[in-house]
Design an enzyme around this catalytic site. Structure first.
Site, PDB file in Angstrom:
ATOM      1  N   GLU A 344      18.480   6.498 -15.322  1.00 51.96           N
ATOM      2  CA  GLU A 344      18.747   7.756 -14.613  1.00 51.96           C
ATOM      3  C   GLU A 344      20.241   8.041 -14.463  1.00 51.96           C
ATOM      4  O   GLU A 344      20.684   8.566 -13.456  1.00 51.96           O
ATOM      5  CB  GLU A 344      18.040   7.783 -13.253  1.00 51.96           C
ATOM      6  CG  GLU A 344      16.530   7.864 -13.380  1.00 51.96           C
ATOM      7  CD  GLU A 344      15.832   8.350 -12.107  1.00 51.96           C
ATOM      8  OE1 GLU A 344      16.525   8.822 -11.177  1.00 51.96           O
ATOM      9  OE2 GLU A 344      14.596   8.251 -12.054  1.00 51.96           O
ATOM     10  N   HIS A 622      16.482   2.571  -5.368  1.00 53.58           N
ATOM     11  CA  HIS A 622      15.892   1.408  -6.034  1.00 53.58           C
ATOM     12  C   HIS A 622      16.690   0.156  -5.685  1.00 53.58           C
ATOM     13  O   HIS A 622      17.897   0.232  -5.407  1.00 53.58           O
ATOM     14  CB  HIS A 622      15.896   1.571  -7.555  1.00 53.58           C
ATOM     15  CG  HIS A 622      14.874   2.530  -8.073  1.00 53.58           C
ATOM     16  ND1 HIS A 622      13.840   2.145  -8.892  1.00 53.58           N
ATOM     17  CD2 HIS A 622      14.729   3.869  -7.901  1.00 53.58           C
ATOM     18  CE1 HIS A 622      13.100   3.202  -9.208  1.00 53.58           C
ATOM     19  NE2 HIS A 622      13.625   4.258  -8.612  1.00 53.58           N
TER      20      HIS A 622
END
Length: 638
Positions: A344, A622
């Site tokens: 990402e 995350h």
């Protein structure tokens, strides 16, 4: 294979691309700011909670017409730029390879960037891998994950990774009155890489009699700015001589031309002295080492002690009965990190900032991976794959493949897989020793299990083709490369405890590759924690720093408030205050897998440690994961 150092093959095409993007960018930026003004993060809401209720509405009423007017004014230029930009994507290369120049290379190697390939030992070598989803989307899209300031976060993410990985090593030399051999073991510390110089501490234990038993009282002396580590380390031959422990800390010298570290984060949590970025000496020497020397009858008097977080590390690092390796929840990235796989990294400006920061430690970086517009597969691609790979070892070959079966909003990004071959050593006969790393990001929509399984099939097939096509150097007479490791890293967007993910859990990938965290389909090992954080709690004080997040993750009850758990059809998705039993330890969707297939027949792979990392607290939703493995050749050291 030639690595692509530029997205286009000629300077003229690069000029046309820069011109087209220059026409598009003002409209793109203004539209991004317009959307972001309607999406506030929880931190921004708390920050303005004391403002009058009409204040935010007034700001929106003023800013919205202004942004709309500017978007309309720049739209014609953006349209012209798009007409030029879209056709150029058909000839665009799939990635950009960045390597430090000669001058930068020398400076980086002083800071432990770049690993020589001629230090391969006959008995084998250790390698460290890390994978992380950093959510560097355009700012308006990142706010859907309760994150903002993509540009600032990108710089801080790179800084924290580089500083964490470049921490100096500590070597402990023990001279025992019962053993004349020197035992030297390395482990990591919290010393800031800007510390400079070498600090040495020697602890001399004086024996004296008390109640007929020998007692030991440590006397500590320290010295700094030593010229080397070879300091009176000769064995003591006299049996009555005292035991000596000497600790040497080597830290790289600061660079005069180093980029000033003045990034400001939106949550204002990155204050001076924040140990998350390791910029302050308060995160280092005072809490360096607390160790206990065991009885001198211990085997060879060796201290085998590695930890990313030395403070209270003995309580945080545990070894389960069924595991042959250490595991921990660490507040810092592992020292001597060799390979980094990020997902990402979608925003191009953020990718540049992140790459520049990573180059303080990693010599080789592949970024801006993927395709745009109608090139490749599926519908129009607004975003690239978001993959980035950094390596301390030279990269020999690289290849990117795009998944053709994306659906919904995921189809707007060129998600796929990046395959890289690295040069990690050479035999005395000049035969290359290489490793293969695959980085990927699978389909995100939870209900599309079949899509992810198809992508896993493609991943395995593509990797096999890449290894086959790059198995030997150019030239018919060149011997085939010797493979040291084959690793897959990435965000696979499914976990090993959700009943909805049974199809992926039973995929054939897990028969070829080993997951250090997995007992079997649907069952993780007891020490495993989830890697997907609940976005609504990212700015809570309890998890606002790496140390706080580490403490929460170590608490089985506490982490239930901040991790995303498998959703139940009979209950809502709210995490806060949930009383119903939660299955597993959270959704672990970030993986590092390895295989011994394809390695040399007598070579063996052993996992040394596996870590869940909290150093990016407040910067992503995350938890990064890391794995250190040892590749043993079976030969003895001469």
């Amino acid at each position: 294979m030639v690595l692509h150092t530029s997205p286009f093959s000629s300077a003229f095409l690069r000029f046309l691309h820069s011109l087209s993007w220059g026409l598009i960018f003002p409209c793109f930026w203004l539209f991004d700011r317009l959307l972001a003004s309607f999406l506030a993060t929880t931190y921004e809401k708390r920050q303005h909670s004391e403002d009058p209720c009409y204040f935010r509405a007034l700001c929106i009423l003023i800013s919205t017409p202004l942004y709309l007017a500017l978007v309309v004014a720049t739209l014609p230029f953006a349209f012209l730029g798009f007409l030029l930009w879209a056709p150029l994507q058909t000839v665009r290369r799939p990635y950009i390879y960045s390597q430090l120049g000669r001058a930068d290379k020398n400076r980086a190697e002083q800071g432990n960037a770049g690993t020589p390939i001629n230090d391969w030992k006959a008995s084998g070598k250790s390698f460290c891998f890390c994978s992380a989803n950093v959510c560097l989307l355009p700012d308006s899209l990142a706010r859907f994950n309760n994150l903002s300031d993509t540009q600032g976060r990108a710089k801080e993410v790179g800084k924290r990774i580089s500083n964490g990985a470049s921490r100096p090593q500590i070597k402990i030399y023990i001279d025992s009155p019962t053993n004349t051999s020197i035992s030297a073991v390395s482990f990591t510390s919290l010393v800031s890489p800007q510390g400079g110089g070498v600090r040495s501490m020697s602890l001399t234990e004086h024996k004296h009699e008390s109640n007929g038993e020998a007692e030991k009282e440590p006397e500590v002396s320290s010295s700094s700015n030593l010229q080397g580590q070879e300091q009176e380390n000769t064995p003591l031959n006299e049996p009555d001589s005292a035991s000596v422990v000497q600790i040497s800390i080597s830290a790289p010298e600061p660079s005069n031309d180093q980029e000033p570290e003045d990034s400001q984060m939106p949550n204002d949590k990155l204050k001076e002295g924040d140990s998350g970025s390791l910029d302050s000496k308060t995160a280092s020497r005072d809490s360096l080492v607390k160790f206990h020397i065991s009885d001198s009858n211990a085997v060879n008097n060796k201290l085998v002690y590695r930890a990313s977080m030395i403070k209270k590390a003995s309580a945080r690092k545990r070894r389960h009965a069924v595991d042959s390796f250490d595991h921990e929840i660490s507040a810092f990235f592992p020292a001597n990190l060799d390979f980094l796989c990020l997902q990402e990294v979608f925003d191009k400006r953020a990718a540049e900032k992140l790459k520049n920061q990573l180059h303080h430690y990693f010599q080789h970086v592949i970024y801006d991976v993927g395709c745009y517009a109608w090139k490749g597969c599926g519908p129009f691609k607004f975003l690239n794959s978001g993959l980035l790979l950094a390596s301390r070892y030279p990269i020999l070959d690289a290849s990117y493949c795009c998944f053709p079966n994306g659906r919904g909003e995921d189809a707007l990004a060129a998600k796929g897989a990046l395959f890289v071959k690295v040069h990690v050593g050479s035999t005395p006969q000049d035969q290359r020793i290489v490793g293969y790393i695959s980085s990927t990001h699978l389909h995100a929509l939870e209900a599309d299990c079949a899509v992810r399984c198809e992508q896993l099939d493609l991943l395995v097939d593509w990797q096999s083709e890449f290894i086959k096509s790059t198995s030997r150097p150019a030239g018919a007479d060149s011997p085939e490369d010797m493979v040291a490791f084959n690793v897959i890293c990435g965000d696979l967007n499914f976990d090993n405890c959700s009943s909805e993910d049974k199809l992926e859990q039973q995929h054939s990938l897990f028969t070829r590759y080993k997951d250090p965290c997995r007992l079997g389909p649907g069952e993780d090992k007891p020490w495993v924690v989830g890697t997907l954080l609940d976005p609504s709690g990212l700015y809570d004080e309890e998890v606002s720093s790496p140390e706080n997040l580490q403490k929460i993750m170590e608490n089985e009850e506490g982490r239930k408030e901040y991790l995303v758990y498998p959703t139940s059809k009979n209950h809502g998705s709210s995490q806060k205050g949930r009383k119903i039993p939660l299955k597993g330890s959270g959704r672990r969707i970030d993986y590092i897998l390895y295989t011994e297939e394809g390695l040399q027949p007598e070579w063996k792979v052993d996992i040394e440690e596996f870590s869940f990392i909290t150093q990016l607290a407040g910067l992503t939703d995350h938890l990064p994961v890391s794995m250190r493995m040892t590749v043993s050749t079976g030969d003895e050291e001469p």
